[in-house]
Scaffold this motif. Structure first.
Motif, PDB file in Angstrom:
ATOM      1  N   PHE A  35      32.295 -18.630  38.487  1.00 58.69           N
ATOM      2  CA  PHE A  35      31.018 -18.006  39.396  1.00 58.69           C
ATOM      3  C   PHE A  35      31.561 -17.463  40.550  1.00 58.69           C
ATOM      4  O   PHE A  35      31.023 -16.445  41.207  1.00 58.69           O
ATOM      5  CB  PHE A  35      30.257 -19.211  39.649  1.00 58.69           C
ATOM      6  CG  PHE A  35      30.629 -20.119  40.632  1.00 58.69           C
ATOM      7  CD1 PHE A  35      31.652 -21.200  40.382  1.00 58.69           C
ATOM      8  CD2 PHE A  35      30.386 -19.936  42.182  1.00 58.69           C
ATOM      9  CE1 PHE A  35      31.827 -21.994  41.418  1.00 58.69           C
ATOM     10  CE2 PHE A  35      30.738 -20.791  43.087  1.00 58.69           C
ATOM     11  CZ  PHE A  35      31.478 -21.864  42.569  1.00 58.69           C
ATOM     12  N   LEU A  36      32.956 -17.733  40.822  1.00 54.41           N
ATOM     13  CA  LEU A  36      33.637 -17.097  41.921  1.00 54.41           C
ATOM     14  C   LEU A  36      34.143 -15.495  41.733  1.00 54.41           C
ATOM     15  O   LEU A  36      34.206 -14.997  42.632  1.00 54.41           O
ATOM     16  CB  LEU A  36      34.616 -17.926  42.663  1.00 54.41           C
ATOM     17  CG  LEU A  36      34.061 -19.414  43.262  1.00 54.41           C
ATOM     18  CD1 LEU A  36      35.365 -20.095  43.590  1.00 54.41           C
ATOM     19  CD2 LEU A  36      33.310 -19.090  44.528  1.00 54.41           C
ATOM     20  N   SER A  96      39.155 -22.540  37.421  1.00 60.10           N
ATOM     21  CA  SER A  96      38.572 -23.719  37.817  1.00 60.10           C
ATOM     22  C   SER A  96      37.054 -23.476  37.571  1.00 60.10           C
ATOM     23  O   SER A  96      36.150 -23.987  36.923  1.00 60.10           O
ATOM     24  CB  SER A  96      38.736 -24.231  39.018  1.00 60.10           C
ATOM     25  OG  SER A  96      39.925 -24.636  39.292  1.00 60.10           O
ATOM     26  N   ALA A  97      36.521 -22.027  37.986  1.00 60.05           N
ATOM     27  CA  ALA A  97      35.177 -21.808  37.764  1.00 60.05           C
ATOM     28  C   ALA A  97      35.072 -20.237  37.791  1.00 60.05           C
ATOM     29  O   ALA A  97      35.692 -19.465  38.718  1.00 60.05           O
ATOM     30  CB  ALA A  97      34.329 -22.377  39.032  1.00 60.05           C
ATOM     31  N   ARG A 127      33.675 -14.831  48.403  1.00 58.99           N
ATOM     32  CA  ARG A 127      32.762 -15.904  47.671  1.00 58.99           C
ATOM     33  C   ARG A 127      33.386 -17.294  47.974  1.00 58.99           C
ATOM     34  O   ARG A 127      32.562 -18.370  47.907  1.00 58.99           O
ATOM     35  CB  ARG A 127      32.670 -15.559  46.227  1.00 58.99           C
ATOM     36  CG  ARG A 127      31.808 -14.287  45.897  1.00 58.99           C
ATOM     37  CD  ARG A 127      31.552 -14.386  44.566  1.00 58.99           C
ATOM     38  NE  ARG A 127      31.291 -12.829  44.080  1.00 58.99           N
ATOM     39  CZ  ARG A 127      32.258 -11.940  43.516  1.00 58.99           C
ATOM     40  NH1 ARG A 127      33.233 -12.326  42.978  1.00 58.99           N
ATOM     41  NH2 ARG A 127      31.908 -10.719  43.249  1.00 58.99           N
ATOM     42  N   PHE A 128      34.616 -17.509  47.799  1.00 61.52           N
ATOM     43  CA  PHE A 128      35.243 -19.068  48.145  1.00 61.52           C
ATOM     44  C   PHE A 128      34.899 -19.359  49.588  1.00 61.52           C
ATOM     45  O   PHE A 128      34.397 -20.590  49.531  1.00 61.52           O
ATOM     46  CB  PHE A 128      36.622 -18.814  47.798  1.00 61.52           C
ATOM     47  CG  PHE A 128      37.374 -20.214  47.867  1.00 61.52           C
ATOM     48  CD1 PHE A 128      37.471 -21.315  47.214  1.00 61.52           C
ATOM     49  CD2 PHE A 128      38.027 -20.352  49.230  1.00 61.52           C
ATOM     50  CE1 PHE A 128      37.932 -22.427  47.169  1.00 61.52           C
ATOM     51  CE2 PHE A 128      38.852 -21.632  49.390  1.00 61.52           C
ATOM     52  CZ  PHE A 128      38.784 -22.481  48.289  1.00 61.52           C
ATOM     53  N   LEU A 147      34.458 -27.031  42.618  1.00 64.97           N
ATOM     54  CA  LEU A 147      34.233 -25.379  42.165  1.00 64.97           C
ATOM     55  C   LEU A 147      33.162 -25.499  40.968  1.00 64.97           C
ATOM     56  O   LEU A 147      33.525 -25.577  39.828  1.00 64.97           O
ATOM     57  CB  LEU A 147      35.558 -24.909  42.047  1.00 64.97           C
ATOM     58  CG  LEU A 147      36.436 -24.910  43.056  1.00 64.97           C
ATOM     59  CD1 LEU A 147      37.864 -24.271  42.453  1.00 64.97           C
ATOM     60  CD2 LEU A 147      36.073 -24.154  44.156  1.00 64.97           C
ATOM     61  N   PHE A 148      31.818 -25.451  41.237  1.00 64.78           N
ATOM     62  CA  PHE A 148      30.877 -25.282  40.543  1.00 64.78           C
ATOM     63  C   PHE A 148      29.772 -24.725  41.078  1.00 64.78           C
ATOM     64  O   PHE A 148      29.352 -24.959  42.208  1.00 64.78           O
ATOM     65  CB  PHE A 148      30.668 -26.631  39.760  1.00 64.78           C
ATOM     66  CG  PHE A 148      30.517 -27.933  40.525  1.00 64.78           C
ATOM     67  CD1 PHE A 148      31.620 -28.463  40.688  1.00 64.78           C
ATOM     68  CD2 PHE A 148      29.482 -28.274  41.191  1.00 64.78           C
ATOM     69  CE1 PHE A 148      31.721 -29.865  41.497  1.00 64.78           C
ATOM     70  CE2 PHE A 148      29.318 -29.220  41.975  1.00 64.78           C
ATOM     71  CZ  PHE A 148      30.338 -30.086  42.079  1.00 64.78           C
ATOM     72  N   GLU A 149      28.725 -24.226  40.339  1.00 59.73           N
ATOM     73  CA  GLU A 149      27.508 -23.890  40.813  1.00 59.73           C
ATOM     74  C   GLU A 149      26.593 -24.585  40.677  1.00 59.73           C
ATOM     75  O   GLU A 149      26.088 -25.122  39.709  1.00 59.73           O
ATOM     76  CB  GLU A 149      27.031 -22.452  39.914  1.00 59.73           C
ATOM     77  CG  GLU A 149      27.663 -21.179  40.639  1.00 59.73           C
ATOM     78  CD  GLU A 149      27.025 -19.757  39.661  1.00 59.73           C
ATOM     79  OE1 GLU A 149      26.990 -19.820  38.384  1.00 59.73           O
ATOM     80  OE2 GLU A 149      26.411 -19.140  40.343  1.00 59.73           O
ATOM     81  N   ASP A 173      37.039 -30.885  43.015  1.00 58.44           N
ATOM     82  CA  ASP A 173      37.333 -29.497  43.497  1.00 58.44           C
ATOM     83  C   ASP A 173      35.898 -28.949  43.897  1.00 58.44           C
ATOM     84  O   ASP A 173      36.214 -27.739  44.482  1.00 58.44           O
ATOM     85  CB  ASP A 173      38.193 -28.858  42.401  1.00 58.44           C
ATOM     86  CG  ASP A 173      37.336 -28.666  41.334  1.00 58.44           C
ATOM     87  OD1 ASP A 173      36.249 -29.118  41.227  1.00 58.44           O
ATOM     88  OD2 ASP A 173      37.924 -27.937  40.177  1.00 58.44           O
ATOM     89  N   HIS A 207      31.384 -20.166  49.624  1.00 64.88           N
ATOM     90  CA  HIS A 207      31.170 -21.624  49.054  1.00 64.88           C
ATOM     91  C   HIS A 207      31.551 -22.873  49.787  1.00 64.88           C
ATOM     92  O   HIS A 207      30.842 -23.740  49.802  1.00 64.88           O
ATOM     93  CB  HIS A 207      31.856 -21.558  47.579  1.00 64.88           C
ATOM     94  CG  HIS A 207      31.701 -22.785  46.812  1.00 64.88           C
ATOM     95  ND1 HIS A 207      30.439 -23.197  46.099  1.00 64.88           N
ATOM     96  CD2 HIS A 207      32.561 -23.843  46.700  1.00 64.88           C
ATOM     97  CE1 HIS A 207      30.581 -24.341  45.611  1.00 64.88           C
ATOM     98  NE2 HIS A 207      31.918 -24.833  45.824  1.00 64.88           N
TER      99      HIS A 207
END
Lengths: 577, 286
Positions: free
Chosen positions: A37-38, A34-35, B240-241, B176-178, B174, B244
């Motif tokens: 950056f993680l 999905s991304a 990191r998740f 899930l993006f910066e 979701d 976030h």
């Protein structure tokens, strides 16, 4: 491009797993997330910057492949350009006079050696040739590692006119130059003598021929006033003629209008030698020769005029009448002594207390001795000096090293700078009336003459060392047929035997020659050609002349390339923390 | 657990659910819910002095008699609030069929429940072609929706017109993006009485599997990252998740909203009964 060790190219096989690993890694399964950056570690670099990372894997592959190729090239001993195929051949030529002897066909042994050397160079396809010449002092004729054409040209102009010598030092040197496992070719005119241990890699090739020969074994000239006495010694080697004609030709001297030419018939009995002595008046150079035979060089000689240089002697003021009379009486009877000579160094004799070279006289309380006298054994000034029956009156001891003593009195002493002190009171002694007086003074004059600047002997034969005297503080150069070279040392200097016959001139401070000596091409051992012959003794160890796999000769640039590739790969694959 | 839009499951759940409306005043058309504006409802809101132009019917004559001043009764308006469902149309929402189906089902459920609640639902889909539909068209729009946007929700919102005022805004993504998450959430909550961030996550988003090397490809941009999925790498991902999520949840709270994380692996019923319970309340009406 060529390879000294082609098996090293097998290292290129490492490219297969390298490329395979690259493609295997490229085919890793893609996983859609999905991304990103993680997953990604935050980079301090701006995203808008150059995306070098995109090419990281390709650049890494290329650099690693480059490193493998560089390693393979180094292992295979790659050679480019001139270094692609190098084969070094070391030739050694006998530099003795007998190599100039002619065979029945009129070709010299040296010429045969030249032909054989050229054939070897061509047969072995040598790309680098080193030519050495044996001699009392081994020397390089061509090279090291000269081009074949230049080496053969140098050999063509080479003249072998040296004295008899041992070739082993030169062969060992050639062995070092050739390297381990490489052959050395030696060309001479005689087979090795029984029991001679030849270095294993040396192939001994003898190209000579046994010949009869008649030669001068010595030639001397002595000039006494206007009379030149020439003494020749002729020898026969082998079954030659019973008699031989010696031709002598005297060029006109300074005071003569024309020269003189004589032919003397010399009878040679068995294998002995005969001596010829002739005198010439007002003669310049005297040329002597024998009829042409196998070795021309030993049948010819040119004897230059070498008049004796009179020693200048002067008597200082202050000498007593007895001392002066005694000295005058000796000098009047002494040959080759010039009184008050203006030129050159002068032997000054004076009273005690002066700086004369020789002082005569006694000071202080005088004591008379009739013996026993103690002399320093072997001193050249005391040669043949007999003091039996001498009554010697001496005063205070003179300075310097004692040469003759009686009791605690020093009768004769010598200082470090050569000054001689005769501690004698002639009014109360009988020294001047016995034979010891002229003998002692004769020795003094002789040593003074020897200490003069120049050559000790002016006529030498091959193999004789050059002895000369130089003055301190001066620079000398010895110029001969093979060029000039500086002379180091002051006083009596003994130089190694000259490699070539000819005229050698001693020059001081770059000016005209101080003295000259003639080295005659005469050597009885070289004139004896009976033991010469042909032989080919192969090298005792099988060399590896083809492969030039010497690690020290390998090209270095593949290693540099390998290092750069590894550093570059390290740089592009580094991880930025 | 269906990998396609399970309209039947939505149909079964919708009658028994209601959207949890915030307690604050709403904006909207005239309805039954207390509004932020003054109106003509029976419930007294305040008193104030009469000003010319005010409705004379709202004068409190008793107070006028007592004080001899014109006192006006201020009553709160009663409105029918709107519910706005924003569905992220980026490619990452279709990471797996189940994730896409779950997102569609949740959006449809919100629309259906809102409609039953009389909240006139509006669906905003942020695909390549942004759509804004209302009412019964929401179902058809969700059926035809393609998760094809190559950019994230923040970028997609920038292409859309400014959000309208509404009572409740439900954002399905979701997340899930910066991005600047507080700013994004503040923008999503602008003009709404309440906002729910419904975060639909695939199993790989929550706990990625490792053990080998992989080329990680971003579902939206297509960018790749070579990575060996070792334990350390997975642990770093998890860290990191969590961070976030913490930032996102804090941003939602600051905007008087809530972050609800819905694992796509669970059934719709389980989600409604579980993590989405703050949004869907039982009983049919709030």
């Amino acid at each position: 491009m060529s390879f000294g060790f082609p098996w090293g190219l097998l290292a290129l096989g490492a490219l297969v797993p390298l490329v395979a690993a690259y493609f295997l890694r490229r085919r890793q399964k893609p996983v859609v997330v999905s991304a990103l950056f993680l997953w990604r570690t935050p980079r301090p670099r701006a995203e808008a910057g150059p995306r070098w990372e995109r090419f990281t894997r390709e650049a890494s592959l290329l650099l690693e492949a480059l490193a493998v190729i560089a390693a393979a090239l180094y292992l295979s001993d790659v050679r480019l350009g001139e270094a692609a195929r190098t084969k070094h051949l070391v030739l050694v030529v006998d530099g003795s006079l007998s190599m100039s002897a002619r065979g029945p066909d009129g070709v010299t042994v040296l010429e045969l050696a030249r032909r054989e050397a050229a054939k070897r160079v061509e047969d072995e396809a040598a790309t680098r040739v080193t030519v050495l010449a044996t001699g009392l002092s081994p020397r390089v004729v061509a090279g090291p590692e000269a081009e074949p054409s230049r080496a053969l040209a140098a050999l063509e102009s080479f003249q072998s006119r040296g004295a008899d010598h041992d070739p082993m030092p030169t062969l060992l040197w050639a062995q070092e130059l050739a390297g381990a496992g490489k052959h050395v070719a030696f060309f001479t005119d005689a087979a090795p003598v029984e029991g001679l241990v030849i270095p294993a890699p040396v192939r001994w090739t003898a190209l000579g021929t046994a010949r009869e020969n008649v030669a001068f074994v010595s030639a001397q000239r002595k000039d006494d006033g206007g009379t030149a006495t020439v003494t020749l010694r002729v020898a026969r080697f082998g079954a030659g003629p019973e008699s031989v004609s010696v031709r002598l030709r005297a060029l006109p001297g300074p005071d003569a209008k024309q020269g003189t030419e004589r032919v003397e018939k010399v009878a040679l009995q068995g294998e002995g030698s005969a001596t010829v002595r002739l005198t010439f008046q007002n003669a310049g150079d005297v040329e002597v020769s024998l009829p042409d035979d196998a070795l021309l060089e030993d049948g010819q000689a040119r004897l230059t005029a070498s008049p004796t240089r009179p020693l200048a002697v002067s008597l200082a003021q202050g000498l007593g009448p007895l001392e002066r009379d005694a000295l005058e009486r000796f000098l009047a009877a002494s040959p080759d002594v010039a009184r008050d000579g203006a030129a050159g160094e002068t032997l000054l004799m004076g009273p005690r207390g002066t700086d004369a070279k020789v002082t005569v006289g006694a000071t202080g309380k005088v004591r008379t001795f009739v013996g026993p006298f103690f002399s320093e054994k072997g001193h050249p000034l005391l040669d043949d000096v007999q003091l039996a029956g001498v009554r010697w009156s001496a005063g205070e001891n003179p300075p310097g090293h004692p040469l003759i003593t009686a009791g605690d009195a020093v009768l004769v002493s010598e200082e470090d700078d050569g000054r001689l002190h005769l501690n004698v009171d002639l009014s109360r002694s009988n020294v001047q009336r016995v034979s010891a007086w002229p003998v002692l003074l004769g020795n003094v004059v002789r040593e003074s003459r020897r200490a003069r600047e120049g050559f000790v002997r002016r006529q030498l034969t091959l193999g004789e060392p050059l002895q000369l005297v130089t003055l301190p503080g001066k620079r000398y150069t010895l110029t001969g047929p093979s060029g000039g070279k500086p002379v180091f040392g002051a006083g009596a200097v003994s130089l190694p035997p000259p490699a070539m016959p000819g005229r050698y001139v001693l020059e001081r401070d770059g000016a005209d020659g101080v003295d000259a000596a003639e080295v005659l091409a005469l050597d009885a051992r070289e004139s004896d050609l009976r033991g010469r012959g042909r032989a080919d003794v192969p090298a005792r160890e099988s060399g590896d002349d083809e492969a030039r796999a010497n690690a020290s000769d390998r090209a270095r640039w593949p290693l540099v390339l390998l290092l750069l590739a590894l550093v570059g790969d390290f740089y592009v694959t580094r991880r930025v923390s | 657990m269906s990998e396609r839009l399970d309209e039947a499951a939505v149909g079964r759940l919708a009658p028994g659910l209601g959207l949890a409306l915030p307690r604050g005043p709403h904006r909207g058309r005239v309805g039954e819910v207390r509004a932020a504006s003054t109106g003509s409802a029976l419930e007294l809101h305040d008193f104030r002095a009469y000003q010319p132009g005010d409705d004379l019917r709202q004068l409190d004559w008793n107070a006028v008699a007592r004080t001899d001043e014109l006192i006006l009764r201020v009553r709160q308006d009663e409105v029918s609030p709107r519910v706005e469902v924003v569905l992220d149309g980026s490619r990452s929402m279709a990471l797996s069929p189940r994730k896409a189906a779950c997102a569609r089902e949740l959006a449809l459920l919100a629309c259906e429940v809102g409609a039953r609640q009389g909240l006139s639902p509006t669906l905003l889909a942020t695909g390549v072609r942004s759509e804004r539909v209302q009412g019964s068209a929401c179902r058809a729009a969700l059926r035809a929706l393609e998760f094809d946007a190559k950019d994230d929700l923040v970028t997609a919102l920038g292409r859309m017109p400014p959000p309208r005022s509404c009572g409740l805004r439900v954002v399905v993504s979701d997340f899930l993006f910066e991005a600047d998450l507080p700013a994004m959430v503040a923008r999503l909550s602008r003009g709404a009485a309440g906002v729910f961030l419904v975060q639909v996550l695939d199993a790989e988003d929550l706990a990625p599997t490792g053990g080998e090397g992989a080329r990680l490809v971003d579902s939206e941009s297509g960018a790749a990252l070579e990575e060996l999925l070792t334990e350390e790498v997975l642990a770093a991902y998890a860290r990191r998740f969590v961070e976030h999520q913490r930032v996102l949840r804090a941003a939602a709270l600051r905007s008087r909203g809530a972050l609800l994380t819905a694992p796509a692996t669970e059934t719709l019923n389980a989600l409604v009964m579980g993590p989405l319970r703050p949004l869907f309340v039982a009983g049919g009406r709030a």
